[in-house]
Write a protein that holds these residues in place. Structure first.
Motif, PDB file in Angstrom:
ATOM      1  N   THR A   1      -3.765  11.016 100.554  1.00 43.96           N
ATOM      2  CA  THR A   1      -4.209  12.182 101.306  1.00 43.96           C
ATOM      3  C   THR A   1      -3.098  12.553 102.291  1.00 43.96           C
ATOM      4  OG1 THR A   1      -5.184  10.888 103.100  1.00 43.96           O
ATOM      5  CG2 THR A   1      -6.584  11.357 101.158  1.00 43.96           C
ATOM      6  N   PRO A   2      -3.140  13.747 102.874  1.00 42.36           N
ATOM      7  CA  PRO A   2      -2.133  14.095 103.889  1.00 42.36           C
ATOM      8  C   PRO A   2      -2.079  13.096 105.038  1.00 42.36           C
ATOM      9  CG  PRO A   2      -3.313  16.056 103.201  1.00 42.36           C
ATOM     10  CD  PRO A   2      -4.024  14.889 102.569  1.00 42.36           C
ATOM     11  N   THR A   3      -3.236  12.596 105.454  1.00 45.12           N
ATOM     12  CA  THR A   3      -3.273  11.628 106.554  1.00 45.12           C
ATOM     13  C   THR A   3      -2.586  10.330 106.147  1.00 45.12           C
ATOM     14  OG1 THR A   3      -5.330  12.548 107.420  1.00 45.12           O
ATOM     15  CG2 THR A   3      -4.778  10.298 108.080  1.00 45.12           C
ATOM     16  N   GLN A   4      -2.873   9.860 104.929  1.00 44.04           N
ATOM     17  CA  GLN A   4      -2.242   8.626 104.460  1.00 44.04           C
ATOM     18  C   GLN A   4      -0.732   8.778 104.336  1.00 44.04           C
ATOM     19  OE1 GLN A   4      -4.599   8.257 100.886  1.00 44.04           O
ATOM     20  NE2 GLN A   4      -5.921   6.671 101.773  1.00 44.04           N
ATOM     21  N   MET A   5      -0.292   9.941 103.855  1.00 44.49           N
ATOM     22  CA  MET A   5       1.135  10.151 103.723  1.00 44.49           C
ATOM     23  C   MET A   5       1.818  10.202 105.086  1.00 44.49           C
ATOM     24  SD  MET A   5       3.218  12.784 101.245  1.00 44.49           S
ATOM     25  CE  MET A   5       3.093  14.292 102.187  1.00 44.49           C
ATOM     26  N   ALA A   6       1.145  10.812 106.058  1.00 51.23           N
ATOM     27  CA  ALA A   6       1.692  10.847 107.416  1.00 51.23           C
ATOM     28  C   ALA A   6       1.794   9.439 107.996  1.00 51.23           C
ATOM     29  CB  ALA A   6       0.825  11.736 108.304  1.00 51.23           C
ATOM     30  N   GLU A   7       0.783   8.593 107.730  1.00 50.08           N
ATOM     31  CA  GLU A   7       0.818   7.207 108.203  1.00 50.08           C
ATOM     32  C   GLU A   7       1.965   6.440 107.544  1.00 50.08           C
ATOM     33  OE1 GLU A   7      -3.030   5.874 107.155  1.00 50.08           O
ATOM     34  OE2 GLU A   7      -4.029   6.682 108.956  1.00 50.08           O
ATOM     35  N   LEU A   8       2.159   6.665 106.245  1.00 50.08           N
ATOM     36  CA  LEU A   8       3.236   5.991 105.531  1.00 50.08           C
ATOM     37  C   LEU A   8       4.594   6.432 106.058  1.00 50.08           C
ATOM     38  CD1 LEU A   8       4.181   4.139 103.250  1.00 50.08           C
ATOM     39  CD2 LEU A   8       3.949   6.075 101.668  1.00 50.08           C
ATOM     40  N   LYS A   9       4.719   7.726 106.319  1.00 51.47           N
ATOM     41  CA  LYS A   9       5.969   8.245 106.883  1.00 51.47           C
ATOM     42  C   LYS A   9       6.274   7.585 108.226  1.00 51.47           C
ATOM     43  CE  LYS A   9       6.108  12.299 108.844  1.00 51.47           C
ATOM     44  NZ  LYS A   9       6.127  13.779 109.076  1.00 51.47           N
ATOM     45  N   GLU A  10       5.258   7.434 109.061  1.00 53.55           N
ATOM     46  CA  GLU A  10       5.455   6.818 110.378  1.00 53.55           C
ATOM     47  C   GLU A  10       5.871   5.356 110.243  1.00 53.55           C
ATOM     48  OE1 GLU A  10       2.989   6.127 114.567  1.00 53.55           O
ATOM     49  OE2 GLU A  10       2.152   7.370 112.967  1.00 53.55           O
TER      50      GLU A  10
ATOM     51  N   PRO B   1      31.759 -10.700 108.391  1.00 57.23           N
ATOM     52  CA  PRO B   1      32.907  -9.926 107.900  1.00 57.23           C
ATOM     53  C   PRO B   1      32.592  -9.248 106.564  1.00 57.23           C
ATOM     54  CG  PRO B   1      33.219 -12.258 107.441  1.00 57.23           C
ATOM     55  CD  PRO B   1      31.956 -12.156 108.245  1.00 57.23           C
ATOM     56  N   GLY B   2      33.372  -8.220 106.241  1.00 57.11           N
ATOM     57  CA  GLY B   2      33.274  -7.579 104.940  1.00 57.11           C
ATOM     58  C   GLY B   2      32.155  -6.594 104.749  1.00 57.11           C
ATOM     59  N   PRO B   3      31.721  -5.856 105.787  1.00 54.18           N
ATOM     60  CA  PRO B   3      30.649  -4.880 105.557  1.00 54.18           C
ATOM     61  C   PRO B   3      31.181  -3.648 104.833  1.00 54.18           C
ATOM     62  CG  PRO B   3      31.414  -4.713 107.804  1.00 54.18           C
ATOM     63  CD  PRO B   3      32.148  -5.876 107.205  1.00 54.18           C
ATOM     64  N   ARG B   4      30.304  -2.960 104.125  1.00 47.94           N
ATOM     65  CA  ARG B   4      30.604  -1.681 103.488  1.00 47.94           C
ATOM     66  C   ARG B   4      29.577  -0.657 103.969  1.00 47.94           C
ATOM     67  NH1 ARG B   4      33.644  -1.437  98.809  1.00 47.94           N
ATOM     68  NH2 ARG B   4      32.282   0.136  97.863  1.00 47.94           N
ATOM     69  N   ARG B   5      29.988   0.607 104.009  1.00 40.93           N
ATOM     70  CA  ARG B   5      29.039   1.646 104.402  1.00 40.93           C
ATOM     71  C   ARG B   5      27.944   1.753 103.344  1.00 40.93           C
ATOM     72  NH1 ARG B   5      29.098   5.823 108.112  1.00 40.93           N
ATOM     73  NH2 ARG B   5      30.104   4.175 109.305  1.00 40.93           N
ATOM     74  N   VAL B   6      26.696   1.743 103.786  1.00 41.68           N
ATOM     75  CA  VAL B   6      25.547   1.757 102.884  1.00 41.68           C
ATOM     76  C   VAL B   6      24.720   3.010 103.160  1.00 41.68           C
ATOM     77  CG1 VAL B   6      23.363   0.607 102.330  1.00 41.68           C
ATOM     78  CG2 VAL B   6      25.434  -0.746 102.653  1.00 41.68           C
ATOM     79  N   SER B   7      24.273   3.678 102.110  1.00 42.98           N
ATOM     80  CA  SER B   7      23.401   4.839 102.239  1.00 42.98           C
ATOM     81  C   SER B   7      21.969   4.395 102.008  1.00 42.98           C
ATOM     82  CB  SER B   7      23.782   5.909 101.204  1.00 42.98           C
ATOM     83  OG  SER B   7      22.884   6.993 101.252  1.00 42.98           O
ATOM     84  N   MET B   8      21.115   4.576 103.016  1.00 40.17           N
ATOM     85  CA  MET B   8      19.703   4.223 102.894  1.00 40.17           C
ATOM     86  C   MET B   8      18.908   5.516 102.805  1.00 40.17           C
ATOM     87  SD  MET B   8      17.404   1.594 105.171  1.00 40.17           S
ATOM     88  CE  MET B   8      17.626   2.444 106.732  1.00 40.17           C
ATOM     89  N   ARG B   9      18.232   5.721 101.679  1.00 38.70           N
ATOM     90  CA  ARG B   9      17.555   6.987 101.414  1.00 38.70           C
ATOM     91  C   ARG B   9      16.050   6.787 101.353  1.00 38.70           C
ATOM     92  NH1 ARG B   9      21.454  10.202  97.642  1.00 38.70           N
ATOM     93  NH2 ARG B   9      23.451   9.318  98.289  1.00 38.70           N
ATOM     94  N   THR B  10      15.329   7.723 101.915  1.00 34.93           N
ATOM     95  CA  THR B  10      13.880   7.675 101.887  1.00 34.93           C
ATOM     96  C   THR B  10      13.347   9.082 101.656  1.00 34.93           C
ATOM     97  OG1 THR B  10      13.915   5.892 103.512  1.00 34.93           O
ATOM     98  CG2 THR B  10      11.815   6.964 103.128  1.00 34.93           C
ATOM     99  N   ASP B  11      12.522   9.228 100.648  1.00 31.81           N
ATOM    100  CA  ASP B  11      11.887  10.520 100.379  1.00 31.81           C
ATOM    101  C   ASP B  11      10.385  10.311 100.257  1.00 31.81           C
ATOM    102  OD1 ASP B  11      14.363  12.014 100.017  1.00 31.81           O
ATOM    103  OD2 ASP B  11      14.576  10.925  98.142  1.00 31.81           O
TER     104      ASP B  11
END
Length: 202
Positions: free
Chosen positions: A147-156, A176-186
Motif C-alpha cells: 500500500t502507499p503507507t507500506q511503501m512510505a514506511e519501507l522508504k523511510e 587500505p585499497g578502497p574503491r568508489r562504490v555506487s549504492m542504488r536504491t529504487d
C-alpha cells in the motif's frame, strides 16, 4: 538532522545551470572520481579544455562545484563537488515551463548516466575486475505488493539504513585499497494496464 543529511534542493537558477548534458556529465564525474581540472575532464569526456572550463565556471556560479583550496595554479585550477546529497525537484514541482524543461533535462541525463554505469559494470570482462571484487557487487530486483503507507514506511527504513552506512564509512581510513562504490536504491509503483485504461477513459 544536518543539512548534509537533508541534502540541498536545487533552486531554479542552479537547476537551469545544470540543465546541459555536458554539465551533468561533468558533475557526475566529479562525484565519481573526485577533483579534476578542465584538462583532465576534457580527456575523459572528449571535449576541448576550453569547453569544459566554460561549463565548470557555469556550475561554480551556482555553487554546484567549487575550486579546491590550496591546489593547482592560476593556469590549472582543480574543481570538486561539495560533499552532501542534492535533491532534484521533479518536473511537476517546477513552477514555470522553463523550470520544468530544465528538471526534465537534468533528471533524464542523470538516469542515463546511471544506467550506463550499471551496464558497464554488468558487461565488464572478468579480466578487468580487480582481485577480491569478483563477487562483491549485488544487482537485484524484488516485486512486492504494498500500500502507499507500506511503501512510505519501507522508504523511510531504507533511507535510515543508507544514512547509517554513510556515517559508518565516510571517514574510514583504517582499511587500505578502497574503491568508489555506487549504492542504488529504487522504490516505485509500477503502472498497470488498468491505470492506463483509466487515463484513456477520463
Amino acid at each position: 538532522m544536518s543539512e548534509n543529511e537533508q541534502g540541498r534542493t536545487l533552486d531554479a537558477g542552479a537547476l537551469k545551470a545544470l540543465a546541459h548534458p555536458l554539465r551533468v556529465r561533468i558533475y557526475d564525474i566529479l562525484s565519481e572520481r573526485g577533483p579534476q581540472t578542465a584538462s583532465t575532464l576534457a580527456k575523459l569526456i572528449g571535449e576541448t579544455s576550453g569547453a569544459t572550463s566554460y561549463h565548470l565556471r557555469a556550475l561554480a556560479g551556482h555553487d554546484l562545484i567549487r575550486e579546491v583550496p590550496d591546489r593547482g595554479t592560476a593556469r590549472e585550477r582543480w574543481w570538486e563537488r561539495p560533499k552532501g546529497r542534492i535533491n532534484l525537484p521533479g518536473p511537476d514541482e517546477a513552477s514555470t515551463p522553463a523550470g520544468r524543461a530544465a528538471a526534465q533535462i537534468v533528471t533524464s541525463e542523470f538516469f542515463l548516466l546511471r544506467h550506463r554505469a550499471l551496464m558497464d559494470y554488468l558487461n565488464r570482462p572478468a579480466s578487468e575486475t580487480p582481485e577480491g571484487w569478483e563477487d562483491a557487487g549485488l544487482v537485484t530486483t524484488t516485486m512486492l505488493d504494498l500500500t502507499p503507507t507500506q511503501m512510505a514506511e519501507l522508504k523511510e527504513e531504507i533511507t535510515g539504513f543508507i544514512n547509517t552506512v554513510i556515517e559508518r564509512y565516510k571517514n574510514d581510513e583504517s582499511t587500505p585499497g578502497p574503491r568508489r562504490v555506487s549504492m542504488r536504491t529504487d522504490i516505485f509503483d509500477i503502472a498497470t494496464r488498468s491505470d492506463a485504461d483509466s487515463e484513456e477513459e477520463s
